[in-house]
Design a protein around this motif. Structure first.
Motif, mmCIF file in Angstrom:
data_model
loop_
_atom_site.group_PDB
_atom_site.id
_atom_site.type_symbol
_atom_site.label_atom_id
_atom_site.label_comp_id
_atom_site.label_asym_id
_atom_site.label_seq_id
_atom_site.Cartn_x
_atom_site.Cartn_y
_atom_site.Cartn_z
ATOM 1 N N VAL A 93 57.077 38.456 124.321
ATOM 2 C CA VAL A 93 56.022 39.422 124.038
ATOM 3 C C VAL A 93 54.913 38.729 123.249
ATOM 4 O O VAL A 93 55.169 37.973 122.313
ATOM 5 N N ASP A 95 50.448 39.141 121.922
ATOM 6 C CA ASP A 95 49.456 40.148 121.541
ATOM 7 C C ASP A 95 48.463 40.414 122.665
ATOM 8 O O ASP A 95 47.422 41.034 122.458
ATOM 9 N N ARG A 126 62.162 45.345 124.591
ATOM 10 C CA ARG A 126 62.254 44.935 123.192
ATOM 11 C C ARG A 126 60.862 44.562 122.681
ATOM 12 O O ARG A 126 60.020 44.102 123.447
ATOM 13 N N ASP A 127 60.671 44.683 121.385
ATOM 14 C CA ASP A 127 59.431 44.187 120.792
ATOM 15 C C ASP A 127 59.601 42.699 120.482
ATOM 16 O O ASP A 127 60.667 42.117 120.701
ATOM 17 N N ARG A 128 58.556 42.078 119.960
ATOM 18 C CA ARG A 128 58.598 40.629 119.724
ATOM 19 C C ARG A 128 59.718 40.233 118.752
ATOM 20 O O ARG A 128 60.472 39.285 119.034
#
Length: 373
Positions: A93, A95, A126-128
């Protein structure tokens, strides 16, 4: 892992660097970890590998990183230690929207060969921080496997619909494959491990090394100082006018370099062929070799073929460092004595005699040995 007797260098890019902190969270990490590198920027990764990878996040790059890491370990611990190189590269992930899959690749290289695994994560699940944590845990598990520990597979970290693959690259008898024509280049690391498809070196010292002597080692050191890049020796197993070297002879010559230097074994007897295997490389040669390089008679077709070969070498970004050499008649020969065509003058750089002069040769040493009682 710290008590496994292994010593490792880690190289991690793109994600998963938290694995380094996890390894050092447990006391005794210095017994395992020699060094950890995070060549995150593309320029740093290129500098670490010695060549720009075709793709930063790929199996090939992870394997190349692991092999380079183990080469680094061999330089840090020049003994018979059980060395491990780990390379990991990830695309996670960011930006900004990622067009491709969220994935990572991990490879470990040991004396037994290279093992690598690849994972494709469910995009958007999932997020980073969560992806970073997963990659770091997978790196620790894969390193544990290289340390001989019965750890779970990284597959255990994934959901059922996420993809996992692993493979083993056997070292096999790569010398036999090279001699048979199945490979064009094999790298022999200082610890004796053989590997195919390693990123090519940027400074190459070719020769027969029969035998290797102090002049070769000093010349390599001088070239390394001049170019500020590590030097790899190169042995061509085939010759334009001699039979191929036997496998046993290749191994005997390689044994001379044990724990001393990297060696490239090739099927490239000419510098034109070498430039194709090592694009952009600087070749370290003596003035006698430079004379042959610009002599039309060695090309079988006059000045045109010689010029075409040198032009292709130049187009590939290769060049030559030329050392002063005393020839068989006792004459001191330097680059100034070589009739280099003006259009190719930029290909050749002289090593000053004050820095290096080669007064002996392998053939001289062989003659003295035969004459000895």
């Amino acid at each position: 892992m710290h008590a496994s007797g292994r010593q490792a260098v880690l190289a991690i890019t793109g994600g998963g660097s938290g694995a380094i902190a996890e390894l050092l969270r447990v006391p005794g990490g210095s017994r395992l970890l020699l060094e950890a590198l995070v060549p995150y920027d593309s320029r740093a990764l290129t500098a670490f590998l010695g060549v720009e990878p075709a793709q930063a996040c790929s199996v090939e790059t992870a394997v190349a990183m692991a092999q380079r890491a183990r080469e680094r370990a061999a330089k840090l611990v020049p003994t018979g230690a059980q060395l491990v190189g780990l390379g990991a590269t990830a695309g996670l992930v960011t930006d900004r929207p990622r067009q491709g899959e969220h994935r990572f690749h991990i490879a470990v290289t040991t004396g037994a060969g290279t093992e690598h695994c690849s994972v494709v994560l469910a995009k958007g699940r999932r997020d980073r921080p969560a992806e970073e944590d997963l990659v770091a845990r997978a790196i620790v598990l894969w390193l544990a496997r290289a340390c001989g520990i019965a750890a779970p597979s990284p597959r255990s970290l994934l959901d059922a619909d996420e993809r996992f693959a692993e493979a083993v690259v056997q070292t096999g008898d790569l010398i036999d494959q090279l001699l048979a024509g199945g490979l064009t280049r094999v790298t022999a690391w200082p610890d004796g491990q053989l590997a195919p498809s390693v990123p090519p070196p940027t400074v190459v010292l070719p020769g027969s090394f029969n035998p290797l002597h102090d002049g070769h080692i000093l010349l390599a050191k001088v070239a390394e100082d001049i170019r500020q890049q590590p030097v790899a020796f190169e042995i061509a197993v085939i010759n334009v006018d001699k039979p191929p070297l036997a496998a046993g002879e290749v191994r005997n010559r390689l044994a001379q370099f044990a724990w001393r230097a990297r060696v490239e074994l090739t099927r490239a007897p000419t510098f034109l062929e070498k430039s194709r295997l090592f694009p952009g490389a600087t070749f370290v040669i003596g003035a006698d070799t430079a004379e042959r390089l610009v002599a039309a008679r060695y090309y079988g077709g006059g000045d045109e073929r010689m010029a075409a070969a040198l032009q292709e070498i130049a187009d590939r970004g290769s060049s030559f460092l030329v050392a002063v050499r005393v020839d068989g008649a006792g004459r001191v020969r330097s680059l100034a004595d070589v009739a280099v065509p003006a259009r190719f003058a930029q290909l050749f750089t002289a090593i000053p005699e004050g820095r290096f002069r080669l007064d002996s040769s392998s053939s001289d040493i062989r003659s003295r040995r035969r004459a000895a009682p």
